[in-house]
Design an enzyme around this catalytic site. Structure first.
Site, PDB file in Angstrom:
ATOM      1  N   VAL A  81      28.721  39.279  38.032  1.00 42.00           N
ATOM      2  CA  VAL A  81      29.945  38.628  37.529  1.00 42.00           C
ATOM      3  C   VAL A  81      31.152  39.544  37.739  1.00 42.00           C
ATOM      4  CG1 VAL A  81      31.055  37.738  35.435  1.00 42.00           C
ATOM      5  CG2 VAL A  81      28.646  37.245  35.886  1.00 42.00           C
ATOM      6  N   GLY A  84      33.553  39.822  42.931  1.00 49.04           N
ATOM      7  CA  GLY A  84      34.018  39.264  44.209  1.00 49.04           C
ATOM      8  C   GLY A  84      32.925  38.534  44.959  1.00 49.04           C
ATOM      9  N   SER A  88      31.965  32.484  39.656  1.00 47.67           N
ATOM     10  CA  SER A  88      32.532  31.298  38.999  1.00 47.67           C
ATOM     11  C   SER A  88      32.315  30.056  39.859  1.00 47.67           C
ATOM     12  CB  SER A  88      34.017  31.502  38.698  1.00 47.67           C
ATOM     13  OG  SER A  88      34.729  31.794  39.867  1.00 47.67           O
ATOM     14  N   ALA A  89      32.437  30.187  41.170  1.00 52.90           N
ATOM     15  CA  ALA A  89      32.203  29.035  42.047  1.00 52.90           C
ATOM     16  C   ALA A  89      30.728  28.632  42.006  1.00 52.90           C
ATOM     17  CB  ALA A  89      32.620  29.375  43.476  1.00 52.90           C
ATOM     18  N   ASP A 127      35.514  29.754  47.871  1.00 47.35           N
ATOM     19  CA  ASP A 127      34.267  30.107  47.187  1.00 47.35           C
ATOM     20  C   ASP A 127      33.432  28.867  46.875  1.00 47.35           C
ATOM     21  OD1 ASP A 127      35.595  32.515  47.160  1.00 47.35           O
ATOM     22  OD2 ASP A 127      35.142  32.979  45.079  1.00 47.35           O
TER      23      ASP A 127
HETATM   24  O1  PMV Z   1      36.913  37.497  43.844  1.00 48.03           O
HETATM   25  P1  PMV Z   1      36.411  36.166  44.244  1.00 48.03           P
HETATM   26  O2  PMV Z   1      34.961  36.129  44.570  1.00 48.03           O
HETATM   27  O3  PMV Z   1      36.745  35.102  43.220  1.00 48.03           O
HETATM   28  O4  PMV Z   1      37.161  35.757  45.605  1.00 48.03           O
HETATM   29  C1  PMV Z   1      38.554  35.489  45.587  1.00 48.03           C
HETATM   30  C2  PMV Z   1      39.053  35.159  46.960  1.00 48.03           C
HETATM   31  C3  PMV Z   1      40.586  35.088  47.044  1.00 48.03           C
HETATM   32  O5  PMV Z   1      40.912  34.813  48.412  1.00 48.03           O
HETATM   33  C4  PMV Z   1      41.248  36.392  46.644  1.00 48.03           C
HETATM   34  C5  PMV Z   1      41.148  33.959  46.166  1.00 48.03           C
HETATM   35  C6  PMV Z   1      40.847  32.558  46.654  1.00 48.03           C
HETATM   36  O6  PMV Z   1      41.037  31.634  45.841  1.00 48.03           O
HETATM   37  O7  PMV Z   1      40.469  32.353  47.822  1.00 48.03           O
END
Ligand code: PMV
Length: 287
Positions: A81, A84, A88-89, A127
């Site tokens: 969690v 990156g 959440s997705a 995501d």
């Molecule tokens: O950190 P994560 O896994 O939620 O990835 C975010 C990706 C971004 O490009 C920074 C934001 C997005 O909505 O694409």
């Protein structure tokens, strides 16, 4: 196969193009085998969320789609969690699949987006799309979203964990606040993604582009000294390229490797959590 009322969503890694994708540039990503499972069971009284994560956003996000009464939702996840990796997705896709197993492709993405928005405010949809579709994906935000399946090369990815979480909403807001000064970097990230797409099977060329992508992510202010150290360590151990993956400010680095063993060994010798990332298979037809 999952039982009735149960849905699964995969985590993801962004090979290149994060942040720029929010502004309409393309990005390349792939689903990983780590997943989140949501099981919905009938229950007397107000809806209850049973999650190992105390994060109140999990409850708030699930309440955007679940009825206020009559459900107990069990959430279990292997996706780290706040690293990156699209936790959440994965949650959003899992709960929609648990409620509506008939949904696929764009309909599944559309149904999961409000949950992702409850977490991140203004997500690109990358995501959710990767989690819903599986496999490798070339993505552009749109509307309409543009999505093409990607055949990945026969290279390996090692994920190195900085040990601290990143806050996607805060990082995306920070990038927005630094515009328009950083737009030149966002545009170069977009161009680099187009180049990467043409060299997916040429690991050294792809690695050089990932290195450049990391430098650009530093330039837009989303890297940290810990992430830069992991990138340097991976390159020193023979990675063909390395970059932070996801929103940054914490989270993980991905290292592109012809052979993952030296990078895994170097990480473990320094007490850094490291794992090989395996792509999850594609689900059904692309929209
Ligand atoms: O950190 P994560 O896994 O939620 O990835 C975010 C990706 C971004 O490009 C920074 C934001 C997005 O909505 O694409």
């Amino acid at each position: 196969m999952t039982s009735p009322g149960t849905g699964v969503g995969h985590g993801k890694l962004i090979l290149c193009g994060e942040h720029a994708v929010v502004y309409g540039h393309p990005a390349l990503a792939f689903a990983v085998t780590l997943s989140t499972t949501v099981q919905l069971r009938p229950h007397q009284g107000p809806t209850v969320i049973d999650s190992p994560h105390a994060d109140p956003r999990v409850r708030d996000a699930l309440c955007t789609v679940l009825p206020t009464e009559g459900i107990r939702a069990f959430v279990r996840t292997e996706v780290p969690v706040g690293r990156g990796m699209g936790s959440s997705a994965a949650l959003a896709v899992a709960v929609v699949r648990a409620q509506h197993p008939e949904l696929e492709g764009q309909a599944l993405i559309d149904a999961a987006m409000p949950i992702e928005r409850a977490f991140h405010g203004n997500p690109s949809g990358l995501d959710v799309a990767v989690s819903a579709l599986g496999g490798g994906l070339s993505f552009r935000k749109g509307p309409p979203m543009e999505m093409q399946p990607l055949e990945l090369g026969d290279w390996h990815i090692v994920v190195l964990d900085s040990g601290s979480p990143g806050d996607t909403r805060a990082q995306v807001a920070g990038v927005a606040a630094r515009r328009p000064d950083i737009d030149v970097h966002l545009e170069r990230i977009g161009a680099l993604v187009a180049e990467a797409r043409n060299v997916l099977h040429d690991a050294p060329a792809l690695g050089a582009l990932l290195d450049e992508n990391h430098a650009l992510l530093r330039a837009i202010g989303v890297s940290t000294p810990a992430l830069d150290d992991l990138v340097d360590m991976a390159r020193g151990a023979g990675a063909l390229g390395a970059k932070l993956a996801g929103a940054g400010g914490g989270g993980v680095v991905l290292a592109l490797c012809a052979d993952p063993t030296p990078v895994l060994d170097a990480a473990r010798a320094r007490g850094i959590a490291a794992l090989p990332a395996r792509p999850a298979p594609r689900h059904g037809a692309h929209p």
